[in-house]
Design an enzyme around this catalytic site. Structure first.
Site, mmCIF file in Angstrom:
data_model
loop_
_atom_site.group_PDB
_atom_site.id
_atom_site.type_symbol
_atom_site.label_atom_id
_atom_site.label_comp_id
_atom_site.label_asym_id
_atom_site.label_seq_id
_atom_site.Cartn_x
_atom_site.Cartn_y
_atom_site.Cartn_z
ATOM 1 N N GLU A 30 -73.173 -24.697 9.323
ATOM 2 C CA GLU A 30 -71.988 -23.841 9.331
ATOM 3 C C GLU A 30 -71.791 -23.032 8.047
ATOM 4 O OE1 GLU A 30 -68.628 -26.264 10.503
ATOM 5 O OE2 GLU A 30 -69.035 -25.809 12.596
ATOM 6 N N GLU B 44 -72.817 -27.948 18.702
ATOM 7 C CA GLU B 44 -71.627 -28.814 18.694
ATOM 8 C C GLU B 44 -70.575 -28.243 19.633
ATOM 9 O OE1 GLU B 44 -69.869 -29.713 14.854
ATOM 10 O OE2 GLU B 44 -71.830 -29.643 13.881
HETATM 11 C C1 GAL Z 1 -67.975 -29.025 12.790
HETATM 12 C C2 GAL Z 1 -68.883 -29.698 11.765
HETATM 13 C C3 GAL Z 1 -69.004 -31.177 11.996
HETATM 14 C C4 GAL Z 1 -67.665 -31.786 12.293
HETATM 15 C C5 GAL Z 1 -67.098 -31.095 13.489
HETATM 16 C C6 GAL Z 1 -65.809 -31.694 13.979
HETATM 17 O O1 GAL Z 1 -67.434 -27.860 12.283
HETATM 18 O O2 GAL Z 1 -70.138 -29.106 11.769
HETATM 19 O O3 GAL Z 1 -69.594 -31.787 10.906
HETATM 20 O O4 GAL Z 1 -66.837 -31.620 11.200
HETATM 21 O O5 GAL Z 1 -66.875 -29.742 13.158
HETATM 22 O O6 GAL Z 1 -65.472 -31.160 15.217
#
Ligand code: GAL
Length: 627
Positions: free
Chosen positions: A400, A472
């Site tokens: 990110e 994710e």
């Molecule tokens: C993302 C991040 C993860 C975790 C996740 C929570 O932005 O890459 O490490 O923090 O959000 O939803």
């Protein structure tokens, strides 16, 4: 030869490193006896912060070095120590390493006292103000310290096999196996011989009935090492395996490659490498394994545990892979946000669990020194992990982070040079950001319960001709505790189903990784105020929440039947139970009330048309009971 001598026992530890600890004489009564894997600080379950493990600690151990080792290289490997290590032998510095997530090796021979007691010491800095990844800004996970993975010794000759990278090319009747071998020192008249063996013990029982190999060693190839071969340039040797068993997610066939280094009639060195024969490619329209399109369905995994941080042994590392593949029925995992234990990866190889692994980092990019270390980390990751057949993608962008073309040109170049076979990805949170990698990997947090499960590829990627993978979803969009009320746990499960179904409905998305496998301790900027991110489909102890069943329903090996309610009306506002769902992979689920049949439910009644077994709404509590 090439035997690993594990140094797990007999370490002494102190939370405060003192210069004197490196010396041969030191008042050891003040030190605490510990075993490896070790966490520099045991923590409470929750309500603690990172200050607990911010320290420069010291580890000390006695080591008898026999006289027979004289003239040899005495290699000491640390598989993982958080986060900055300096190693001493008998008061002399023998090496240092600046990454808490990759392995490193030091040679003890220059300062060894043969036939005598030696003192090994490690100064270990686990403070988060180190100028190395992932540090420098906020981080949504704890970065525990300690020598938390195995430590072992290997005793090698000066002329030895240093590194072997095995890759394969599948043709219609055979697999061409290429090994790129690096020698420590090349002398004249060397000869390399290779043998292979099908590792039948790695094949999942009951799945394979057609193994015809006798499992003995088969000759693969032999070649002389030409004079002038340098230790820097890998030496290539090639052989073929006729009619190979391919590695895939259902039949994860593994081969073992034995490489021998001969000088005349003398065997100088020998090494074994496990490998798999498979063709894994990302295309514009998705992921293909051995020519067949396969939808990636995975979760993200951290490597943390309650109380002991990162310090868990082989059995527990392997258990996580088993849970992902067998209990949750997944075909993939992302090792967010750093390379993880080889035990975990070995089990992924054995189970046929695809892995997206990435170098350490979280949102922040540091100064030039920091970036140089990140490039080293990418190199170390790829060299150390590239023989695992389960790994299908290298993450070479800081998770990110914003665009930084000069930096990411370097990390991509390193990855392509050290492993031309595998594609690179890089997890981003920004749509249409610069794509220097082979696969656009993006965290799609669009779904909020109402909005669609995911964005279409064309709205996200900067080059629609390149493959697209969702790295994710969910996570912070709906934190849910295992002990939250039923409505919330049920909604959590449904949101996972919503995203899975939406992704499965888009032909040009290679697949997705949900956030995340289990809850984890975190920093103050994240989590629920108690220093826990309740983002898991399991809790920190790997106990499943309702959402776990949504995933488990997609596999066929283990029957699943989970109702999203215990039917206790007192759990609900105004005693109104709301929507209840059946989560099951059964062909039919019959519902009874007080032993009276009410209704039979079948998979096709689920509104989730892209899932094999999506949630089914229970819409009848009466049946023909009305008189
Ligand atoms: C993302 C991040 C993860 C975790 C996740 C929570 O932005 O890459 O490490 O923090 O959000 O939803």
């Amino acid at each position: 030869m090439n035997q690993k001598i594990y140094l797990s026992e007999d370490w002494l530890f102190n939370e405060n490193f003192q210069e004197g600890m490196t010396a041969t004489e030191y008042p050891e009564e003040t030190l605490q006896p510990v075993r490896i894997p070790h966490t520099c600080k045991e923590t409470p379950f929750h309500y603690f912060d990172e200050s607990l493990y911010q320290m420069v600690s010291g580890y000390r151990r006695h080591l008898h070095i026999p006289t027979e080792w004289q003239g040899k290289r005495i290699l000491l490997t640390f598989e993982g120590a958080g986060h900055d290590s300096t190693v001493y032998l008998n008061g002399n510095k023998v090496g240092e390493h600046h990454c808490g997530y990759t392995a490193f090796t030091v040679d003890l021979s220059a300062y060894a006292s043969y036939g005598q007691d030696n003192v090994l010491c490690v100064r270990l800095d686990s403070r988060e103000d180190l100028n190395v990844p992932p540090f420098g800004y906020v981080i949504d996970y704890m970065t525990y310290g300690g020598i938390y993975r195995d430590v072992y010794l290997e005793v090698k000759d000066q002329i030895a096999l240093e590194d072997i990278f095995v890759h394969t090319l599948i043709t219609p009747d055979e697999a061409q196996v290429t090994s790129e071998i690096t020698f420590y020192e090349v002398a004249k008249d060397l000869n390399v011989r290779q043998y292979y063996m099908l590792k039948s013990d790695a094949v999942m029982s009951g799945v394979v009935s057609d193994v015809t190999s006798d499992n003995g060693w088969q000759f693969l190839c032999e070649q002389n090492v030409p004079t002038g071969t340098t230790a820097e340039t890998p030496f290539r040797i090639q052989g073929t395996i006729p009619h190979p068993f391919l590695w895939d997610t259902e039949h994860p066939h593994l081969y073992l490659l034995k490489t021998q280094l001969w000088q005349g009639e003398q065997l100088l060195d020998e090494a074994e490498v496990t490998f798999g024969i498979r063709d894994a490619v990302f295309k514009k329209d998705g992921f293909y394994l051995n020519g067949k399109k396969l939808r990636i369905r995975g979760l993200n995994r951290h490597q943390s545990y309650p109380y002991v941080g990162y310090a868990m042994p082989e059995s527990m590392q392997k258990l996580d892979a088993d849970l992902l593949k067998k209990e949750l029925g997944l075909n993939a995992v992302r090792t967010s946000h750093y390379p993880q234990s080889h035990y975990f990866l070995e089990r992924c190889d054995e189970l046929g669990l695809l892995v997206f692994t990435e170098f350490p980092g979280w949102q922040h990019i540091g100064d030039d020194t920091w970036k140089a270390q990140a490039v080293v980390n990418a190199e170390d990751m790829i060299r150390q992990y590239r023989n695992h057949p389960s790994i299908i993608l290298w993450g070479v962008r800081i998770n990110e982070s914003p665009d930084d073309d000069p930096f990411y040109e370097k990390t991509n170049a390193v990855a392509h040079k050290l492993d031309p076979m595998r594609p690179t990805g890089g997890v981003r949170a920004i749509k249409k950001s610069h794509l220097l990698e082979d696969v656009y990997t993006y965290n799609d947090f669009l779904h909020d319960g109402e909005t669609p499960g995911c964005d279409p590829k064309k709205k996200v990627t900067s080059d629609t001709d390149k493959p697209y993978l969702i790295s994710e979803y969910n996570g912070h969009m709906y934190p849910t505790k295992a002990f939250d009320n039923e409505e919330r746990r049920s909604e959590h499960a449904i949101r996972h189903a919503n995203v899975l179904d939406a992704v499965a409905g888009q032909e040009d998305i290679a697949g997705s990784f949900g956030w995340c496998m289990f809850d984890y301790n975190t920093h103050k900027d994240f989590g629920s105020g108690d220093r826990i991110c309740y983002h898991g489909v399991m809790d920190m102890f790997r106990n499943p929440k309702l959402a776990a069943s949504v995933y488990a329903c997609e596999q066929d090996e283990i029957p699943v039947l989970q109702i999203t309610s215990s039917m206790d009306i007192g759990e609900h506002p105004g005693c109104n139970r709301g929507n209840l769902y059946i989560l099951s992979n059964a062909d039919s689920v019959r519902m009874y009330k007080n032993d009276r049949f009410i209704k039979e439910y079948r998979p096709e009644m689920s509104p989730y048309k892209h899932l094999k077994h999506g949630p089914i709404l229970i819409d009848d509590f009466i049946g023909d009971a009305l008189e």
